[in-house]
Design a protein around this motif. Structure first.
Motif, PDB file in Angstrom:
ATOM      1  N   GLU A   1      29.349  41.513  43.646  1.00  0.00           N
ATOM      2  CA  GLU A   1      30.519  42.390  43.552  1.00  0.00           C
ATOM      3  C   GLU A   1      29.948  42.536  43.126  1.00  0.00           C
ATOM      4  O   GLU A   1      31.273  43.701  42.158  1.00  0.00           O
ATOM      5  CB  GLU A   1      31.869  41.190  43.712  1.00  0.00           C
ATOM      6  CG  GLU A   1      32.203  40.479  44.715  1.00  0.00           C
ATOM      7  CD  GLU A   1      33.689  39.553  44.459  1.00  0.00           C
ATOM      8  OE1 GLU A   1      33.873  39.280  42.873  1.00  0.00           O
ATOM      9  OE2 GLU A   1      34.412  38.548  44.898  1.00  0.00           O
ATOM     10  N   ALA A   2      29.047  42.826  42.158  1.00  0.00           N
ATOM     11  CA  ALA A   2      28.759  44.041  40.770  1.00  0.00           C
ATOM     12  C   ALA A   2      28.567  45.076  41.736  1.00  0.00           C
ATOM     13  O   ALA A   2      28.479  45.325  43.029  1.00  0.00           O
ATOM     14  CB  ALA A   2      27.510  44.166  40.575  1.00  0.00           C
ATOM     15  N   ASP A   3      29.113  45.991  40.547  1.00  0.00           N
ATOM     16  CA  ASP A   3      29.428  48.085  41.075  1.00  0.00           C
ATOM     17  C   ASP A   3      27.969  48.028  41.710  1.00  0.00           C
ATOM     18  O   ASP A   3      26.718  47.818  40.673  1.00  0.00           O
ATOM     19  CB  ASP A   3      30.006  48.327  40.171  1.00  0.00           C
ATOM     20  CG  ASP A   3      31.174  48.354  40.236  1.00  0.00           C
ATOM     21  OD1 ASP A   3      31.881  48.026  40.824  1.00  0.00           O
ATOM     22  OD2 ASP A   3      31.895  48.603  38.916  1.00  0.00           O
TER      23      ASP A   3
ATOM     24  N   GLU B   1      21.593  44.623  39.964  1.00  0.00           N
ATOM     25  CA  GLU B   1      22.268  44.075  39.321  1.00  0.00           C
ATOM     26  C   GLU B   1      23.201  43.053  39.888  1.00  0.00           C
ATOM     27  O   GLU B   1      23.523  43.980  40.755  1.00  0.00           O
ATOM     28  CB  GLU B   1      23.083  44.052  38.042  1.00  0.00           C
ATOM     29  CG  GLU B   1      20.982  45.115  37.064  1.00  0.00           C
ATOM     30  CD  GLU B   1      21.640  45.007  35.282  1.00  0.00           C
ATOM     31  OE1 GLU B   1      22.842  44.386  35.158  1.00  0.00           O
ATOM     32  OE2 GLU B   1      21.172  45.537  34.805  1.00  0.00           O
ATOM     33  N   ASN B   2      22.895  41.890  40.108  1.00  0.00           N
ATOM     34  CA  ASN B   2      24.419  41.235  40.519  1.00  0.00           C
ATOM     35  C   ASN B   2      25.128  41.046  39.521  1.00  0.00           C
ATOM     36  O   ASN B   2      24.558  41.219  38.143  1.00  0.00           O
ATOM     37  CB  ASN B   2      23.973  39.729  41.043  1.00  0.00           C
ATOM     38  CG  ASN B   2      22.527  38.664  40.287  1.00  0.00           C
ATOM     39  OD1 ASN B   2      22.897  39.006  38.640  1.00  0.00           O
ATOM     40  ND2 ASN B   2      22.352  37.743  40.979  1.00  0.00           N
ATOM     41  N   THR B   3      25.620  39.388  39.606  1.00  0.00           N
ATOM     42  CA  THR B   3      27.110  39.526  38.417  1.00  0.00           C
ATOM     43  C   THR B   3      26.562  39.367  36.979  1.00  0.00           C
ATOM     44  O   THR B   3      27.294  39.127  36.207  1.00  0.00           O
ATOM     45  CB  THR B   3      28.272  38.887  39.221  1.00  0.00           C
ATOM     46  OG1 THR B   3      27.663  37.404  39.556  1.00  0.00           O
ATOM     47  CG2 THR B   3      29.016  39.302  40.024  1.00  0.00           C
ATOM     48  N   GLU B   4      25.480  38.433  37.272  1.00  0.00           N
ATOM     49  CA  GLU B   4      24.726  37.625  37.019  1.00  0.00           C
ATOM     50  C   GLU B   4      23.755  38.140  35.788  1.00  0.00           C
ATOM     51  O   GLU B   4      23.091  38.046  35.029  1.00  0.00           O
ATOM     52  CB  GLU B   4      24.062  36.149  36.977  1.00  0.00           C
ATOM     53  CG  GLU B   4      25.053  35.831  37.583  1.00  0.00           C
ATOM     54  CD  GLU B   4      26.306  34.665  36.800  1.00  0.00           C
ATOM     55  OE1 GLU B   4      25.958  34.529  35.780  1.00  0.00           O
ATOM     56  OE2 GLU B   4      27.816  34.411  37.064  1.00  0.00           O
ATOM     57  N   HIS B   5      23.779  39.680  35.379  1.00  0.00           N
ATOM     58  CA  HIS B   5      23.058  40.793  35.755  1.00  0.00           C
ATOM     59  C   HIS B   5      21.577  40.484  36.192  1.00  0.00           C
ATOM     60  O   HIS B   5      20.512  40.248  35.201  1.00  0.00           O
ATOM     61  CB  HIS B   5      23.083  41.155  34.009  1.00  0.00           C
ATOM     62  CG  HIS B   5      23.962  41.351  33.717  1.00  0.00           C
ATOM     63  ND1 HIS B   5      25.009  42.559  33.610  1.00  0.00           N
ATOM     64  CD2 HIS B   5      25.147  41.122  32.594  1.00  0.00           C
ATOM     65  CE1 HIS B   5      26.165  42.905  32.799  1.00  0.00           C
ATOM     66  NE2 HIS B   5      26.129  41.586  32.705  1.00  0.00           N
TER      67      HIS B   5
END
Length: 594
Positions: A576-578, A535-539
């Motif tokens: 930057e997503a975990d 997943e990215n920061t926008e889910h």
């Protein structure tokens, strides 16, 4: 350490009681004024503006949802041309799911979202109808969900002819509480056609030129937005809110509300100030005196002796009691912190050792068989935590047969890692016994894992055994991701087929297997769901399509280069997503028996 004590100089100019009184008076004036302004300026238009913003968000959601289907305009035209013959579901998806399954069986590898008009036209008439009906069900279920979530009276999609004489309702959201029919007030069915009056015609034409239009009627407000234009029709999205006449009520309540607020605040202030002075400020001053004595003398025993004389059974008494305990237990807290720090360091050390152990259990020297020229292979596992539940393996069953395994244990961390060790060991020992096919191997390992599996963990597995001389192979898939195959000089494409149960879930379960043949120059890419579900920061999910795109960007046949290319695209997508899940990939390039 610098001394943080400070000394107040001079006489106290104002008491806390007076300060609190001033704050209460200022607060009363401010709250009264703000209440007046808020109540006076509130109006129905505010409600409509909020609904308009909500409608924009809903339409943006629907625009994005329809946009995911590459050939949505074609689908709209198909619905209009074949609305009398389409067999659709409105409030469930059981039949559509069965159609979807039957469609996939007949058209393996067909991807609904990315299908072009030519792809759809190439289907049989029955499959085109199935395709349109499945998409219809997905869209109407989306509208149903929005209808329920946002408490909208009506939400729909309609097609108006070019002269705006008639409008055909294509989609209509429902919460199931009212019937679906062509009757006014019900939720419309596909193909419901109405003749547009002059007001409706002007509203839709205004929407077409101004991107959206909002119209009021008695008790309702309608919101329209242009979606797209197709051959002979304009497609619109629309929704309807229920509103109430609140203007006069707000005007009447403004004065009463503001006066009541001010009066309540004054009475509350008088009572509160009296209670604060008698039950807070006086005893708090006593506590202050004792705390200052401790700051000067640093005598915890004297502090405890004096503070225990405060017998109040409220927060002030608890403050005195807590400060006494704090003075006595500072040393024990320091000891506890040191102990916890030591324990944490020990746990970190053990996890680091576990990480190295797990890394050493997986093949990590590449090329693994430098004397074998029939193939190249490379694999990589990146756990989300210190240790993970993914694993891969490859080993010789005999001189001519190579076994390839990739698997994903449910859960993460240490429990998944322990289950992974068991599953990996069982699979390798059973496969190297050279008895039976991959389905037989999974059958035996599954029964072993089910025995005593009280924690109810399971593992998805893809197992293949390949004849290195002929390229013939047999694979069995226990609930794992679909492999992706590239033939020589071709493109990577997913190989879709029905899965079997994961291992560890159902004792004596049977496992499907299928045969395949690799030609020299063919490549196989297998992976765990940590790749497609990154997943990215926008889910947003990385997904199968992006994975295939990344594979096809790499023109090299080198498995290591291929995996690094995919990982680079995943990292760029995630940003930057975990990392949420273990990411494991294995690439196999077949050269043939040279």
């Amino acid at each position: 350490m610098k001394n943080s004590n400070t000394e107040y100089k001079g006489n106290i100019k104002i008491s806390v009681f007076v300060e609190i009184l001033i704050y209460f008076l200022i607060g009363t004036v401010v709250i009264g004024f703000v209440s007046w302004v808020i109540l006076a300026t509130a109006s129905t238009q505010t409600v409509l503006n909020q609904k308009n913003m909500q409608a924009e968000n809903i339409f943006d959601d629907l625009d994005g949802y329809f946009a995911q289907y590459r050939s949505m305009d074609y689908v709209f035209e198909y619905w209009i041309k074949n609305m009398d013959s389409m067999e659709v579901e409105y409030d469930t998806n059981e039949i559509s799911a069965a159609k979807n399954h039957e469609f996939n069986l007949r058209n393996p590898g067909f991807i609904f979202n990315s299908a072009s008009t030519d792809d759809i036209e190439a289907l049989s008439e029955e499959d085109r109808k199935f395709y349109a009906e499945v998409i219809y069900n997905r869209c109407v279920m989306r509208l149903n969900m929005i209808r329920k979530a946002f408490d909208i009276e009506y939400i729909y999609c309609l097609a108006a002819d070019e002269k705006f004489e008639n409008a055909i309702y294509l989609l209509s959201g429902s919460d199931g509480s009212r019937p679906r029919s062509s009757k006014f007030g019900d939720f419309y069915t596909l193909g419901t056609t109405i003749k547009l009056d002059e007001k409706q015609k002007n509203t839709l034409m205004d929407t077409l030129s101004n991107s959206y239009h909002m119209a009021e009627s008695v008790g309702f407000v309608d919101r329209y937005e242009t979606l797209t234009d197709i051959n002979g029709y304009h497609i619109f999205l629309g929704l309807t809110y229920s509103t109430f006449a609140v203007q006069h009520e707000i005007a009447d309540q403004t004065r009463h509300g503001a006066l009541f607020t001010v009066l309540f605040m004054l009475i509350f202030a008088a009572i509160s100030l009296s209670l604060i002075r008698n039950y807070v400020l006086v005893p708090l001053k006593e506590v202050q005196s004792n705390v200052e004595n401790y700051m000067i003398n640093k005598d915890s025993e004297e502090v405890v002796k004096r503070l225990t004389k405060i017998k109040q059974r409220d927060e002030i008494g608890m403050l005195a009691h807590s400060f006494s305990n704090m003075a006595l237990t500072i040393d024990s807290y320091i000891d506890e912190v040191q102990k916890v720090t030591a324990d944490k360091e020990r746990i970190d050390t053990e996890l680091n050792v576990a990480t190295r152990i797990q890394e050493n259990m997986l093949p990590c020297d590449f090329p693994p068989f430098p004397d074998r020229k029939e193939f190249d292979i490379y694999a990589k596992m990146d756990p989300a935590k210190e240790v993970g539940g993914d694993f891969y393996d490859f080993f010789f069953v005999d001189d001519d047969h190579l076994a390839i395994v990739i698997a994903d244990v449910s859960g993460k961390g240490v429990p998944a890692a322990l289950f992974m060790v068991i599953a990996k060991t069982l699979l390798k020992i059973r496969t190297q016994s050279n008895r039976g096919t991959p389905a037989d191997i999974l059958y035996d390992v599954n029964n072993t894992l089910c025995s005593g599996n009280k924690v109810e963990m399971f593992v998805t597995v893809w197992l293949a055994v390949i004849n290195l001389k002929t390229g013939e192979g047999i694979a069995a898939n226990a609930g794992h991701e679909h492999p992706i195959l590239r033939h020589k000089d071709g493109q990577f494409e997913p190989v879709m087929y029905k899965h079997s149960h994961p291992l560890g879930m159902l004792e004596n379960a049977k496992f499907r297997e299928h045969e395949f043949t690799l030609m020299p120059g063919d490549s196989v890419f297998v992976y765990t769901d940590g790749v497609t579900e990154a997943e990215n920061t926008e889910h947003e999910l990385f997904g199968m399509d992006r994975c295939v795109t990344a594979l096809n960007k790499c023109t090299s046949n080198d498995p290591e280069t291929l995996i690094k290319t995919v990982r680079k695209d995943i990292d760029e997508f995630v940003g930057e997503a975990d990392q949420f899940d273990d990411i494991t990939m294995l690439s196999y390039f077949y050269k043939g028996d040279k």
